[in-house]
Enzyme design. Structure first.
Site, PDB file in Angstrom:
ATOM      1  N   LYS A  24      91.605 113.777 -15.897  1.00 51.01           N
ATOM      2  CA  LYS A  24      91.127 114.452 -14.519  1.00 51.01           C
ATOM      3  C   LYS A  24      90.972 115.684 -14.677  1.00 51.01           C
ATOM      4  O   LYS A  24      91.340 116.573 -14.218  1.00 51.01           O
ATOM      5  CB  LYS A  24      92.194 114.349 -13.458  1.00 51.01           C
ATOM      6  CG  LYS A  24      91.416 113.977 -12.123  1.00 51.01           C
ATOM      7  CD  LYS A  24      92.489 113.393 -10.958  1.00 51.01           C
ATOM      8  CE  LYS A  24      92.117 113.496  -9.583  1.00 51.01           C
ATOM      9  NZ  LYS A  24      90.797 112.898  -9.159  1.00 51.01           N
TER      10      LYS A  24
ATOM     11  N   GLU B  42      83.832 102.769 -13.205  1.00 49.17           N
ATOM     12  CA  GLU B  42      84.399 103.184 -12.131  1.00 49.17           C
ATOM     13  C   GLU B  42      83.225 103.944 -11.394  1.00 49.17           C
ATOM     14  O   GLU B  42      82.274 103.991 -11.802  1.00 49.17           O
ATOM     15  CB  GLU B  42      85.632 103.873 -12.193  1.00 49.17           C
ATOM     16  CG  GLU B  42      85.352 105.188 -13.258  1.00 49.17           C
ATOM     17  CD  GLU B  42      86.766 106.171 -13.141  1.00 49.17           C
ATOM     18  OE1 GLU B  42      87.550 106.090 -12.366  1.00 49.17           O
ATOM     19  OE2 GLU B  42      86.894 106.812 -14.142  1.00 49.17           O
TER      20      GLU B  42
HETATM   21  N1  PLP Z   1      88.653 107.451 -10.716  1.00 47.96           N
HETATM   22  C1  PLP Z   1      88.431 108.659 -10.357  1.00 47.96           C
HETATM   23  C2  PLP Z   1      87.254 109.201 -11.147  1.00 47.96           C
HETATM   24  C3  PLP Z   1      88.925 109.710  -9.543  1.00 47.96           C
HETATM   25  O1  PLP Z   1      88.615 110.867  -9.320  1.00 47.96           O
HETATM   26  C4  PLP Z   1      90.249 109.086  -8.890  1.00 47.96           C
HETATM   27  C5  PLP Z   1      90.965 109.896  -7.925  1.00 47.96           C
HETATM   28  O2  PLP Z   1      92.061 110.410  -8.087  1.00 47.96           O
HETATM   29  C6  PLP Z   1      90.607 107.822  -8.984  1.00 47.96           C
HETATM   30  C7  PLP Z   1      89.825 107.124  -9.932  1.00 47.96           C
HETATM   31  C8  PLP Z   1      91.862 107.376  -8.270  1.00 47.96           C
HETATM   32  O3  PLP Z   1      92.860 107.739  -8.666  1.00 47.96           O
HETATM   33  P1  PLP Z   1      94.293 107.900  -7.797  1.00 47.96           P
HETATM   34  O4  PLP Z   1      94.520 106.518  -7.484  1.00 47.96           O
HETATM   35  O5  PLP Z   1      95.387 108.210  -8.852  1.00 47.96           O
HETATM   36  O6  PLP Z   1      93.910 108.687  -7.039  1.00 47.96           O
HETATM   37  C1  COI Z   2      91.282 111.835  -5.442  1.00 47.41           C
HETATM   38  O1  COI Z   2      91.208 110.552  -4.955  1.00 47.41           O
HETATM   39  O2  COI Z   2      92.288 112.306  -5.338  1.00 47.41           O
HETATM   40  C2  COI Z   2      90.252 112.275  -6.102  1.00 47.41           C
HETATM   41  O3  COI Z   2      90.429 113.317  -6.750  1.00 47.41           O
HETATM   42  C3  COI Z   2      88.808 111.820  -5.817  1.00 47.41           C
HETATM   43  C4  COI Z   2      87.984 112.885  -5.366  1.00 47.41           C
HETATM   44  C5  COI Z   2      86.648 112.557  -5.775  1.00 47.41           C
HETATM   45  C6  COI Z   2      88.172 113.381  -4.026  1.00 47.41           C
END
Ligand code: PLP
Ligand code: COI
Length: 340
Positions: A184, A220
């Site tokens: 991230k 994604e």
């Molecule tokens: N993919 C991306 C590119 C994201 O920014 C996020 C957000 O965090 C996710 C997937 C989903 O991840 P999570 O379920 O850990 O929030």
């Molecule tokens: C999240 O879901 O926490 C993310 O970081 C996604 C972002 C595009 C807001």
């Protein structure tokens, strides 16, 4: 605790300044003790590593008010672990997991007045991040860093709430094989900005990115993982080493199997097979589960049988079970819910 006077039900996904944020600085090889501060501004040198070479990684999680009035977070240990992986990949110091979880608790507690009430449809979004803070001009990692956690109350990530989205297949790539798609890092989002602005201009809600090497497999979107349901009710999600390992997606696979008795599988998913799926959704902390009604591949429309008006039945069950676990109306697996 008296809550702030905020129209919780009509919140979008935006920044509202709250009273406190957590800050810890890294210098001479060590993190300091960390403090809560009311100062929302960051003052750094003009040549700071983050400003020159985008040396920054972040996380996203939420605090929820449960049906019985407790404030909880969802699997913050997994955010701490992912932040460690992100930081290591960008040659940044790791912020220790136990300190991460303690800092999340502290900053949410301090901003309790901004945690939306149960049933309001809103949550407190928590954004931990680390950035290189000292001057860097040759291409190399910074020596000093700041770890910060800000919080902001949010509503749905997509404007229509639970209305199915229309997604286009993007001609831009998000992540290269062996690149940084699995962490991230701010840089992954900077490079998606042109694609998202263009998608919105063309009337789409989001981009579906394909694998950069062959452009045949689903990766994604800019901010969420995909989830599909087959016509015989199996949950499938893309497997790729260049997508973010979503905590929501990993949790949903468990929920599908252990709570709903469904088959669930992580595997490579080809663009060609999208037409055979019954349901599609985006999953993530911000997106929760947002249903997708249609995917447009260069003019060719792939319309899911669940339609453009409501969530498909399996997506809905997953949504209700996951949010039930987060809001305390459904018993959570051991360790998933951390009380503030
Ligand atoms: N993919 C991306 C590119 C994201 O920014 C996020 C957000 O965090 C996710 C997937 C989903 O991840 P999570 O379920 O850990 O929030
Ligand atoms: C999240 O879901 O926490 C993310 O970081 C996604 C972002 C595009 C807001």
């Amino acid at each position: 605790m008296e809550k702030k006077n905020i129209d919780w039900a009509n919140l979008g996904f935006g920044y509202i300044q709250t009273d406190y944020r957590y800050v810890s600085n890294y210098k001479n090889g060590a993190w300091d003790d960390g403090v809560l501060t009311e100062d929302a501004n960051v003052v750094i040198n003009e040549c700071a590593g983050v400003l020159q070479y985008a040396q920054t990684v972040f996380e996203g999680l939420k605090a929820y008010t449960t049906s019985d009035g407790r404030i909880v977070t969802f699997r913050p240990d997994l955010n701490a672990e992912r932040l460690e992986q992100s930081a290591s990949r960008l040659e940044m110091p790791v912020f220790p997991k136990d300190r991460f979880v303690e800092a999340v608790k502290k900053v949410v507690k301090a901003n309790e007045a901004y945690v939306p009430p149960f049933g309001s449809g809103a949550t407190l979004y928590i954004r931990p991040y680390i950035f290189g803070s000292n001057p860097v001009i040759g291409v190399k990692p910074a020596d000093e860093y700041q770890f910060r956690i800000l919080t902001t109350p949010v509503g749905p990530y997509f404007k229509g709430g639970a209305k199915p989205l229309t997604i286009r297949v993007s001609d831009f790539d998000r992540a290269a094989p062996h690149g940084t798609g699995h962490i991230k890092a701010g840089l992954n989002y900077a490079m998606s900005l042109h694609a998202i602005v263009d998608a919105h201009k063309q009337g789409y809600d989001e981009n579906m990115y394909l694998d950069a090497a062959t452009r045949t497999k689903v990766e994604e979107t800019g901010g969420a993982n995909f989830l599909f349901v087959t016509k015989d009710g199996k949950v499938v999600t893309p497997k790729s080493s260049s997508i973010l390992p979503s905590i929501t997606r990993r949790s949903l696979i468990y929920v599908a199997k252990e709570y709903l008795g469904l088959e669930a599988e992580e595997r490579e998913i080809y663009l060609d097979e999208l037409k055979d799926f019954a349901e599609c959704g985006l999953c993530g902390t911000a997106a929760v589960i947002s249903p997708v009604g249609k995917i447009v591949d260069h003019g060719k429309e792939i319309c899911f049988p669940s339609g453009m008006n409501e969530m498909g039945p399996v997506t809905k069950k997953l949504y209700e079970t996951l949010t039930g676990i987060q809001m305390g109306t459904i018993k959570a697996p051991e360790g998933w819910i951390v009380e503030i």
